[in-house]
Write a protein that holds these residues in place. Structure first.
Motif, PDB file in Angstrom:
ATOM      1  N   UNK A 138       0.849  -1.154   0.000  1.00  0.00           N
ATOM      2  CA  UNK A 138       0.000   0.000   0.000  1.00  0.00           C
ATOM      3  C   UNK A 138       0.906   1.232   0.000  1.00  0.00           C
ATOM      4  N   UNK A 139       0.532   2.216  -0.773  1.00  0.00           N
ATOM      5  CA  UNK A 139       1.337   3.420  -0.873  1.00  0.00           C
ATOM      6  C   UNK A 139       0.704   4.522  -0.021  1.00  0.00           C
ATOM      7  N   UNK A 140       1.519   5.186   0.791  1.00  0.00           N
ATOM      8  CA  UNK A 140       1.052   6.290   1.633  1.00  0.00           C
ATOM      9  C   UNK A 140       1.839   7.550   1.298  1.00  0.00           C
ATOM     10  N   UNK A 141       1.220   8.684   1.553  1.00  0.00           N
ATOM     11  CA  UNK A 141       1.870   9.973   1.320  1.00  0.00           C
ATOM     12  C   UNK A 141       2.479  10.470   2.619  1.00  0.00           C
ATOM     13  N   UNK A 142       3.635  11.084   2.511  1.00  0.00           N
ATOM     14  CA  UNK A 142       4.262  11.745   3.647  1.00  0.00           C
ATOM     15  C   UNK A 142       3.927  13.223   3.505  1.00  0.00           C
ATOM     16  N   UNK A 143       3.225  13.750   4.510  1.00  0.00           N
ATOM     17  CA  UNK A 143       2.698  15.110   4.416  1.00  0.00           C
ATOM     18  C   UNK A 143       3.337  15.986   5.483  1.00  0.00           C
ATOM     19  N   UNK A 144       3.770  17.176   5.075  1.00  0.00           N
ATOM     20  CA  UNK A 144       4.285  18.177   6.010  1.00  0.00           C
ATOM     21  C   UNK A 144       3.162  19.185   6.243  1.00  0.00           C
ATOM     22  N   UNK A 145       2.786  19.343   7.505  1.00  0.00           N
ATOM     23  CA  UNK A 145       1.714  20.261   7.872  1.00  0.00           C
ATOM     24  C   UNK A 145       2.276  21.305   8.825  1.00  0.00           C
ATOM     25  N   UNK A 146       1.953  22.577   8.563  1.00  0.00           N
ATOM     26  CA  UNK A 146       2.361  23.671   9.436  1.00  0.00           C
ATOM     27  C   UNK A 146       1.112  24.174  10.147  1.00  0.00           C
ATOM     28  N   UNK A 147       1.189  24.207  11.498  1.00  0.00           N
ATOM     29  CA  UNK A 147       0.040  24.612  12.317  1.00  0.00           C
ATOM     30  C   UNK A 147       0.439  25.802  13.183  1.00  0.00           C
ATOM     31  N   UNK A 148      -0.450  26.792  13.263  1.00  0.00           N
ATOM     32  CA  UNK A 148      -0.240  27.952  14.128  1.00  0.00           C
ATOM     33  C   UNK A 148      -0.487  27.504  15.568  1.00  0.00           C
ATOM     34  N   UNK A 149       0.519  27.624  16.422  1.00  0.00           N
ATOM     35  CA  UNK A 149       0.398  27.142  17.808  1.00  0.00           C
ATOM     36  C   UNK A 149      -0.612  27.947  18.623  1.00  0.00           C
ATOM     37  N   UNK A 150      -0.782  29.203  18.303  1.00  0.00           N
ATOM     38  CA  UNK A 150      -1.714  30.038  19.069  1.00  0.00           C
ATOM     39  C   UNK A 150      -3.166  29.712  18.733  1.00  0.00           C
ATOM     40  N   UNK A 151      -3.473  29.602  17.454  1.00  0.00           N
ATOM     41  CA  UNK A 151      -4.863  29.407  17.031  1.00  0.00           C
ATOM     42  C   UNK A 151      -5.209  27.950  16.764  1.00  0.00           C
ATOM     43  N   UNK A 152      -4.204  27.125  16.503  1.00  0.00           N
ATOM     44  CA  UNK A 152      -4.463  25.727  16.166  1.00  0.00           C
ATOM     45  C   UNK A 152      -4.880  25.528  14.717  1.00  0.00           C
ATOM     46  N   UNK A 153      -4.873  26.594  13.939  1.00  0.00           N
ATOM     47  CA  UNK A 153      -5.274  26.507  12.535  1.00  0.00           C
ATOM     48  C   UNK A 153      -4.143  25.945  11.687  1.00  0.00           C
ATOM     49  N   UNK A 154      -4.529  25.189  10.678  1.00  0.00           N
ATOM     50  CA  UNK A 154      -3.555  24.649   9.728  1.00  0.00           C
ATOM     51  C   UNK A 154      -3.190  25.760   8.744  1.00  0.00           C
ATOM     52  N   UNK A 155      -1.897  26.077   8.696  1.00  0.00           N
ATOM     53  CA  UNK A 155      -1.428  27.147   7.824  1.00  0.00           C
ATOM     54  C   UNK A 155      -1.083  26.641   6.437  1.00  0.00           C
ATOM     55  N   UNK A 156      -0.440  25.472   6.367  1.00  0.00           N
ATOM     56  CA  UNK A 156      -0.093  24.914   5.060  1.00  0.00           C
ATOM     57  C   UNK A 156       0.050  23.401   5.180  1.00  0.00           C
ATOM     58  N   UNK A 157      -0.040  22.775   4.027  1.00  0.00           N
ATOM     59  CA  UNK A 157       0.093  21.323   3.965  1.00  0.00           C
ATOM     60  C   UNK A 157       0.657  20.979   2.585  1.00  0.00           C
ATOM     61  N   UNK A 158       1.697  20.129   2.575  1.00  0.00           N
ATOM     62  CA  UNK A 158       2.271  19.738   1.291  1.00  0.00           C
ATOM     63  C   UNK A 158       2.740  18.285   1.345  1.00  0.00           C
ATOM     64  N   UNK A 159       2.587  17.596   0.235  1.00  0.00           N
ATOM     65  CA  UNK A 159       3.076  16.228   0.124  1.00  0.00           C
ATOM     66  C   UNK A 159       4.563  16.299  -0.185  1.00  0.00           C
ATOM     67  N   UNK A 160       5.367  15.652   0.675  1.00  0.00           N
ATOM     68  CA  UNK A 160       6.816  15.710   0.459  1.00  0.00           C
ATOM     69  C   UNK A 160       7.380  14.385  -0.023  1.00  0.00           C
ATOM     70  N   UNK A 161       6.525  13.356  -0.123  1.00  0.00           N
ATOM     71  CA  UNK A 161       7.014  12.089  -0.622  1.00  0.00           C
ATOM     72  C   UNK A 161       5.978  10.986  -0.495  1.00  0.00           C
TER      73      UNK A 161
END
Length: 61
Positions: free
Chosen positions: A1-24
């Protein structure tokens, strides 16, 4: 099974997801992928059944 490795950036104050990208991508054995979920939920289900049994079980009509 193939899975994506995802880098997610989250704002620590608000908890909101700022960005998300597949890195591999990586091949992973399905048993290795699902094992942690089965262990966590399996333990909870067994504990709930044990508690239910100790409290008298389900009432049948």
């Amino acid at each position: 099974m193939q899975v994506a490795i995802i880098r997610t950036t989250i704002d620590r104050k608000t908890g909101q997801r700022l960005s998300e990208e597949i890195i591999g991508y990586e091949e992973v054995d399905e048993d290795a992928y699902y094992r942690p979920l089965v262990e966590i939920f399996g333990k909870r289900v067994l504990e709930a059944l044990q508690n239910d049994k100790q409290e008298g079980g389900l009432v049948e009509s």
